[in-house]
Design a protein around this motif. Structure first.
Motif, PDB file in Angstrom:
ATOM      1  N   HIS A  33       5.447  13.036  11.248  1.00  0.00           N
ATOM      2  CA  HIS A  33       6.026  13.034  12.450  1.00  0.00           C
ATOM      3  C   HIS A  33       7.044  11.714  12.614  1.00  0.00           C
ATOM      4  N   LEU A  34       6.541  10.691  12.451  1.00  0.00           N
ATOM      5  CA  LEU A  34       7.274   9.374  12.457  1.00  0.00           C
ATOM      6  C   LEU A  34       8.521   9.504  11.478  1.00  0.00           C
ATOM      7  N   ALA A  35       8.397  10.063  10.277  1.00  0.00           N
ATOM      8  CA  ALA A  35       9.130  10.125   9.147  1.00  0.00           C
ATOM      9  C   ALA A  35      10.525  11.034   9.788  1.00  0.00           C
ATOM     10  N   GLU A  36       9.986  12.041  10.207  1.00  0.00           N
ATOM     11  CA  GLU A  36      11.036  13.020  10.629  1.00  0.00           C
ATOM     12  C   GLU A  36      11.964  12.340  12.048  1.00  0.00           C
ATOM     13  N   LYS A  37      11.199  11.994  12.853  1.00  0.00           N
ATOM     14  CA  LYS A  37      11.984  11.337  14.038  1.00  0.00           C
ATOM     15  C   LYS A  37      12.458  10.090  13.790  1.00  0.00           C
ATOM     16  N   TYR A  38      12.054   9.135  12.874  1.00  0.00           N
ATOM     17  CA  TYR A  38      12.732   7.826  12.843  1.00  0.00           C
ATOM     18  C   TYR A  38      13.067   7.629  11.427  1.00  0.00           C
ATOM     19  N   PRO A  39      13.774   8.191  10.545  1.00  0.00           N
ATOM     20  CA  PRO A  39      14.042   8.167   9.313  1.00  0.00           C
ATOM     21  C   PRO A  39      14.395   6.802   8.766  1.00  0.00           C
ATOM     22  N   PHE A 202      -1.941  20.903   0.314  1.00  0.00           N
ATOM     23  CA  PHE A 202      -0.341  20.977   0.444  1.00  0.00           C
ATOM     24  C   PHE A 202       0.129  19.674   1.150  1.00  0.00           C
ATOM     25  N   LEU A 203      -0.614  19.198   2.506  1.00  0.00           N
ATOM     26  CA  LEU A 203       0.052  18.029   3.044  1.00  0.00           C
ATOM     27  C   LEU A 203      -0.079  16.815   2.022  1.00  0.00           C
ATOM     28  N   ARG A 204      -1.018  16.955   1.229  1.00  0.00           N
ATOM     29  CA  ARG A 204      -1.058  15.662   0.138  1.00  0.00           C
ATOM     30  C   ARG A 204       0.349  15.702  -0.931  1.00  0.00           C
ATOM     31  N   GLY A 205       0.574  16.828  -1.114  1.00  0.00           N
ATOM     32  CA  GLY A 205       1.961  17.001  -1.921  1.00  0.00           C
ATOM     33  C   GLY A 205       3.030  16.709  -1.076  1.00  0.00           C
ATOM     34  N   TYR A 206       2.974  17.352   0.076  1.00  0.00           N
ATOM     35  CA  TYR A 206       4.199  17.215   0.938  1.00  0.00           C
ATOM     36  C   TYR A 206       4.708  15.754   1.478  1.00  0.00           C
ATOM     37  N   ILE A 207       3.385  15.045   1.802  1.00  0.00           N
ATOM     38  CA  ILE A 207       3.743  13.585   2.190  1.00  0.00           C
ATOM     39  C   ILE A 207       4.373  12.890   1.340  1.00  0.00           C
ATOM     40  N   LYS A 208       3.978  12.858   0.056  1.00  0.00           N
ATOM     41  CA  LYS A 208       4.504  12.261  -1.055  1.00  0.00           C
ATOM     42  C   LYS A 208       6.025  12.495  -1.350  1.00  0.00           C
ATOM     43  N   LYS A 209       6.542  13.409  -0.948  1.00  0.00           N
ATOM     44  CA  LYS A 209       8.034  13.817  -1.067  1.00  0.00           C
ATOM     45  C   LYS A 209       8.719  13.176   0.041  1.00  0.00           C
ATOM     46  N   VAL A 210       8.212  12.646   1.137  1.00  0.00           N
ATOM     47  CA  VAL A 210       8.821  11.993   2.226  1.00  0.00           C
ATOM     48  C   VAL A 210       9.439  10.700   1.813  1.00  0.00           C
ATOM     49  N   LYS A 211      10.765  10.497   1.700  1.00  0.00           N
ATOM     50  CA  LYS A 211      11.359   9.147   1.284  1.00  0.00           C
ATOM     51  C   LYS A 211      10.739   7.691   1.901  1.00  0.00           C
ATOM     52  N   ASN A 212      10.645   7.952   3.242  1.00  0.00           N
ATOM     53  CA  ASN A 212      10.283   6.677   4.104  1.00  0.00           C
ATOM     54  C   ASN A 212       8.616   6.612   4.344  1.00  0.00           C
ATOM     55  N   ILE A 213       7.963   7.257   3.531  1.00  0.00           N
ATOM     56  CA  ILE A 213       6.670   7.039   3.773  1.00  0.00           C
ATOM     57  C   ILE A 213       5.948   6.681   2.484  1.00  0.00           C
ATOM     58  N   GLU A 447       2.517  13.589  17.996  1.00  0.00           N
ATOM     59  CA  GLU A 447       3.675  13.565  18.859  1.00  0.00           C
ATOM     60  C   GLU A 447       3.658  12.443  20.110  1.00  0.00           C
ATOM     61  N   MET A 448       2.330  12.303  20.358  1.00  0.00           N
ATOM     62  CA  MET A 448       2.094  11.278  21.355  1.00  0.00           C
ATOM     63  C   MET A 448       2.503   9.780  20.966  1.00  0.00           C
ATOM     64  N   VAL A 449       2.031   9.640  19.704  1.00  0.00           N
ATOM     65  CA  VAL A 449       2.397   8.105  19.376  1.00  0.00           C
ATOM     66  C   VAL A 449       3.868   8.237  18.941  1.00  0.00           C
ATOM     67  N   ALA A 450       4.370   9.052  18.201  1.00  0.00           N
ATOM     68  CA  ALA A 450       5.900   8.887  18.134  1.00  0.00           C
ATOM     69  C   ALA A 450       6.683   8.776  19.556  1.00  0.00           C
ATOM     70  N   GLY A 451       6.218   9.523  20.373  1.00  0.00           N
ATOM     71  CA  GLY A 451       6.893   9.371  21.677  1.00  0.00           C
ATOM     72  C   GLY A 451       6.734   7.987  22.372  1.00  0.00           C
ATOM     73  N   TRP A 452       5.334   7.322  22.251  1.00  0.00           N
ATOM     74  CA  TRP A 452       5.252   6.031  22.721  1.00  0.00           C
ATOM     75  C   TRP A 452       6.047   4.844  21.815  1.00  0.00           C
ATOM     76  N   ALA A 453       5.981   5.270  20.554  1.00  0.00           N
ATOM     77  CA  ALA A 453       6.534   4.232  19.460  1.00  0.00           C
ATOM     78  C   ALA A 453       8.333   4.254  20.002  1.00  0.00           C
ATOM     79  N   GLY A 454       8.336   5.209  20.373  1.00  0.00           N
ATOM     80  CA  GLY A 454      10.254   5.480  20.500  1.00  0.00           C
ATOM     81  C   GLY A 454      10.572   4.613  21.511  1.00  0.00           C
ATOM     82  N   TYR A 455       9.674   4.333  22.511  1.00  0.00           N
ATOM     83  CA  TYR A 455      10.268   3.402  23.638  1.00  0.00           C
ATOM     84  C   TYR A 455      10.446   2.033  23.121  1.00  0.00           C
TER      85      TYR A 455
END
Length: 458
Positions: A33-39, A202-213, A447-455
């Motif tokens: 979620h963080l990677a999607e919202k804050y690339p 599935f998540l193990r493979g998915y997350i490894k493809k996200v560039k900023n993780i 979603e909660m953490v991503a929202g708090w971090a956004g501020y």
């Protein structure tokens, strides 16, 4: 292959760093979620195991979680909404196997009298009269919220068919004869069992493809320290790199504790104590195999005996053999034996707890511990008469309000019967807790953490 990416931790960079301690479902879903919202930020996930999503997350039985096993409507509908949210998230990112390839449709057995379990009498915490009205309200909630939701209907069917009360001639095939006289009522629900192993894979493979993780495995975090800055606080993270036997460190502007057994310990290091004690509960999960004739496959369902300290089976998958036999693999719990021990979470784990958690006890010892689970569950479920114990798993469950008798499953005031705390907190200064008290809460928490971090990031 274990995945780990290291870099020059002292390099200068304008990109904010967000560290997540713990690579289970909670930490991994938050990272996505963080990677999607804050690339434009770098997200570092630390996990002590050889692979992320290989600890307690994999021992979750994927139990049906529309809330039918709770007496409190707020808890039940919170479960329902987060089950839908979690399912939609997995569907959106392309998870191919969300639900177990096994018989589905939850069965809830509401007990009116005590049952004999391994020689002990165990009584229901709440009567069917107290629970049944909640079932209709749970269905009403689904009708009001999801009647026009095609995704809900695709995964779970029409909301107005969320549950129905069964007649005795419909549920008699699921239960043992000695249990039937103690049953108050029985319901069939539209709930499904999650394919936890498939989701983690599935998540193990998915997350490894996200560039900023950036994922750090075999990274045993030993110390967290606040570093005061002129206008903020940074966090120094020190860990043992088990691959090189070296100690490493890095500094981040944001930090999430998603590390289950060590959340309290690290909170204590950072001077952030909880106002109530919190416990780690070591739980044991028995994995059973049942040979079943094709015309008897419908007798194996996700079955939960309520309310209180009874038993549950959760089909994981069915395997059809070349000779036509069907082997169904089920996860099984028996509350009076499944809960092994409770330990306050602000200290290091005792050696015996840690040995079980990390698989350091012998297969024979594990089987001996888990055998009573099968023996007790056979007193409930007709399909287990010829079941075999084939595997035993240990994991941690967080007990958020574990003070005094609130840990006790038999107590109507126990936190077990009212769980609307998702295990997510913002402790200030860019420090978060994400424990995801249930697997289905992971998206809500992210979603909660991503929202708090956004501020703070904006």
């Amino acid at each position: 292959m274990p995945h780990s990416t290291y870099f020059n931790f002292n390099r200068s960079s304008d990109r904010p760093v967000f560290a997540i301690i713990g690579g289970g479902i909670a930490g991994s879903v938050q990272a996505i979620h963080l990677a999607e919202k804050y690339p434009w930020i770098d997200i570092h996930v630390f996990d002590k195991n050889k692979e992320i999503l290989s600890g307690t997350s994999t021992m979750n039985p994927g139990r049906p979680t529309f809330g039918f096993h709770y007496r409190h409507l707020k808890t039940a509908t919170f479960c329902q909404d987060n089950t839908v949210k979690f399912t939609k998230f997995l569907d959106r990112i392309g998870c191919p196997n969300i639900f177990a390839q096994a018989p589905q449709g939850g069965i809830y057995v509401l007990m009116k009298d005590a049952a004999q379990i391994l020689g002990d009498s165990v009584r229901p915490v709440f009567s069917p009269d107290e629970i049944e009205p909640i079932f209709e309200q749970i269905k009403d909630h689904a009708i009001k919220k999801y009647s026009n939701d095609n995704d809900f209907k695709k995964h779970f069917g029409p909301p107005d068919q969320l549950c129905r009360r069964l007649q005795e001639d419909e549920y008699i095939k699921f239960l043992t004869p000695e249990l039937l006289d103690r049953v108050g009522s029985c319901y069939e629900t539209a709930e499904k069992t999650f394919d936890t192993v498939g989701i983690c894979s599935f998540l193990r493979g998915y997350i490894k493809k996200v560039k900023n993780i950036i994922i750090h495995t075999e990274a045993n975090v030993t110390n967290l320290e606040q570093i005061p800055q002129s206008k903020s606080v940074n966090y120094r993270i020190t860990w043992d790199d088990r691959r090189s036997s070296n100690s490493r460190f890095m500094v981040s502007q944001f930090l999430t504790l998603a590390c289950w057994e060590r959340v309290g310990f690290f909170r204590k290091q950072l001077g952030k104590p909880e106002y109530q004690p919190t416990y780690n509960r070591l739980k044991m999960l028995a994995i059973l195999e049942i040979e079943v004739a094709p015309d008897r496959l419908d007798t194996i369902r996700p079955i939960f005996v309520a309310s209180g300290p009874f038993s549950m089976i959760s089909p994981q998958k069915c395997i059809k053999k070349p000779d036509g036999r069907i082997i169904c693999r089920c996860a099984c719990t028996l509350a009076v034996r499944t809960n092994v021990m409770n330990v306050p979470d602000d200290r290091l784990l005792p050696a015996d707890y840690n040995d079980m958690l990390e698989g350091k006890i012998s297969p024979e010892e594990k089987m001996e511990m888990a055998t009573p689970i099968l023996e007790g569950a056979r007193q409930f479920f007709a399909c287990l008469s010829s079941a075999k114990l084939v595997d035993v798993r240990f994991g941690t469950v967080r007990v958020p309000f574990g003070g005094g008798n609130k840990v006790d499953l038999h107590d109507p005031a126990s936190e077990h019967h009212s769980r609307d705390y998702p295990g997510c907190d913002h402790l200030g200064e860019g420090l978060f807790v994400n424990e995801a008290m249930k697997m289905i809460y992971s998206v809500y928490n992210a979603e909660m953490v991503a929202g708090w971090a956004g501020y703070m990031l904006d």
